[in-house]
Design an enzyme around this catalytic site. Structure first.
Site, mmCIF file in Angstrom:
data_model
loop_
_atom_site.group_PDB
_atom_site.id
_atom_site.type_symbol
_atom_site.label_atom_id
_atom_site.label_comp_id
_atom_site.label_asym_id
_atom_site.label_seq_id
_atom_site.Cartn_x
_atom_site.Cartn_y
_atom_site.Cartn_z
ATOM 1 C CG ASN A 194 -0.545 -16.274 -2.947
ATOM 2 O OD1 ASN A 194 -0.987 -17.245 -3.567
ATOM 3 N ND2 ASN A 194 -0.188 -16.340 -1.693
ATOM 4 C CB VAL A 195 4.077 -17.980 -5.688
ATOM 5 C CG1 VAL A 195 4.023 -17.238 -7.006
ATOM 6 C CG2 VAL A 195 5.151 -17.371 -4.787
ATOM 7 N NE ARG A 196 -3.025 -20.442 -3.803
ATOM 8 C CZ ARG A 196 -3.285 -19.472 -4.661
ATOM 9 N NH1 ARG A 196 -2.553 -18.377 -4.677
ATOM 10 N NH2 ARG A 196 -4.301 -19.579 -5.510
ATOM 11 N NE ARG B 37 2.214 -13.938 14.403
ATOM 12 C CZ ARG B 37 2.570 -12.708 14.031
ATOM 13 N NH1 ARG B 37 2.504 -12.370 12.756
ATOM 14 N NH2 ARG B 37 2.998 -11.835 14.918
ATOM 15 C CG HIS C 60 -2.440 -9.758 -3.938
ATOM 16 N ND1 HIS C 60 -2.839 -10.635 -4.927
ATOM 17 C CD2 HIS C 60 -2.294 -10.490 -2.810
ATOM 18 C CE1 HIS C 60 -2.936 -11.855 -4.407
ATOM 19 N NE2 HIS C 60 -2.617 -11.786 -3.137
ATOM 20 C CG HIS D 183 -1.906 -1.092 1.281
ATOM 21 N ND1 HIS D 183 -3.015 -1.125 0.452
ATOM 22 C CD2 HIS D 183 -1.971 -2.207 2.054
ATOM 23 C CE1 HIS D 183 -3.717 -2.227 0.718
ATOM 24 N NE2 HIS D 183 -3.108 -2.889 1.679
#
Length: 311
Positions: free
Chosen positions: A116-118, A268, A114, A104
């Site tokens: 993301n890699v997973r 978390r 944004h 941000h």
């Protein structure tokens, strides 16, 4: 190598090490671009299994707040968000790891971003493991500039090309459809790439694609930060940025599957919700002035072929 029997512990550890190195690389690139602030690392453990490294930057020269999170978590039972569409996974132990980030910026002329890699694997004794990769990146501008939008998508297009002529179009379409606020009838931003359940190629090809997407985020975003960091803005632009950040919050808390998975799997909370902006606002029945720069944003919040001219 078969797409569903190539997930030994050695290979999983290799994926984990790559994700850690990717987190390092992204943090270094963003720190260099910001020029003043540094990421603060928070290591954590998950009681049910696993843990992670959450890194957060606040009050930088360019980045108001940003988080780059690495995690590897595991469990004996999948949460409802994971089995709702994949009932065959019920009763399997599972492990998931990845890197996720949200930036941000302070300057409303720099888009929120944004990525993301997973990787996910579910196992059951006597049966083949079920695994897949997922990820992507998307851009959420407040005052979009065509040069930036085209650069973003050109970077995505170029990294997809070695993996097939249709990959960009398929994963761009998936991104447009996923990052869509149904109750607002608009996309979250100008899109990018999104993919899930990626295992149709052999393991190495899938992994290489994820590596390309991880590097691609840096190549796509940092030049935009550099181009827009000195663009002038005032209180009107700042207030519009905060108003539009509210849309970001709405999507993450209502629709985002990653947020739901994290909360339902006992992750978390601070790390899961690091994607939230530091400040946001809502205004009843806001209407931008006709012909204003704020009104212009609506022209970008629908799927488009941004590279039609250049490709």
């Amino acid at each position: 190598m078969d797409s569903q029997d190539s997930s030994s512990n050695v290979e999983i550890s290799t994926i984990i090490e790559f994700f850690k190195s990717l987190q390092d690389k992204i943090c270094l690139a963003l720190e260099a671009a910001d020029g003043s602030a540094r990421f603060i690392e928070d290591n954590w453990q998950r009681k049910e299994g696993g843990g992670g490294r959450t890194r957060v930057m606040t009050n930088g020269t360019i980045i108001e707040q940003g988080g780059v999170n690495f995690s590897v978590v595991s469990g004996d039972k999948l949460p409802p968000s994971a089995t709702a569409h994949r009932p065959e996974l019920a009763g399997r132990t599972w492990q998931a790891c990845g890197v996720s980030l949200v930036i941000h910026p302070k300057n409303p002329n720099i888009p929120t971003s944004h990525a993301n890699v997973r990787f996910f694997i579910a196992e059951k004794e006597g049966e083949k493991p079920v695994w897949w990769f997922g990820g992507g990146f998307d851009l959420t501008p407040f005052y979009p500039v065509d040069e930036d939008v085209e650069h973003w998508h050109q970077t995505a297009f170029d990294l997809c090309q070695p993996f097939g002529d249709n990959v960009y179009n398929e994963h761009k379409k998936w991104c447009d459809e996923y990052f869509y606020l149904k109750h607002r009838d608009e996309t979250r931003g100008i899109g990018g790439l999104f993919f899930d359940d990626l295992n149709q190629w052999d393991f190495d090809t899938c992994f290489n694609y994820v590596k390309a997407v991880g590097q691609g985020f840096i190549d796509a975003y940092v030049p935009i930060m550099e181009r827009r960091k000195n663009d002038a803005y005032g209180e009107q632009e700042r207030q519009f940025q905060l108003y539009r950040r509210g849309r970001y919050v709405e999507f993450n808390l209502v629709f985002d599957r990653g947020t739901l998975f994290g909360l339902q799997s006992g992750g978390r909370t601070e790390s899961i919700l690091m994607s939230m902006p530091p400040l946001a606002r809502w205004e009843y029945n806001y209407q931008a002035d006709k012909g204003s720069a704020e009104a212009n944003l609506s022209n970008y919040l629908a799927p488009k072929d941004w590279l039609k001219v250049s490709n």
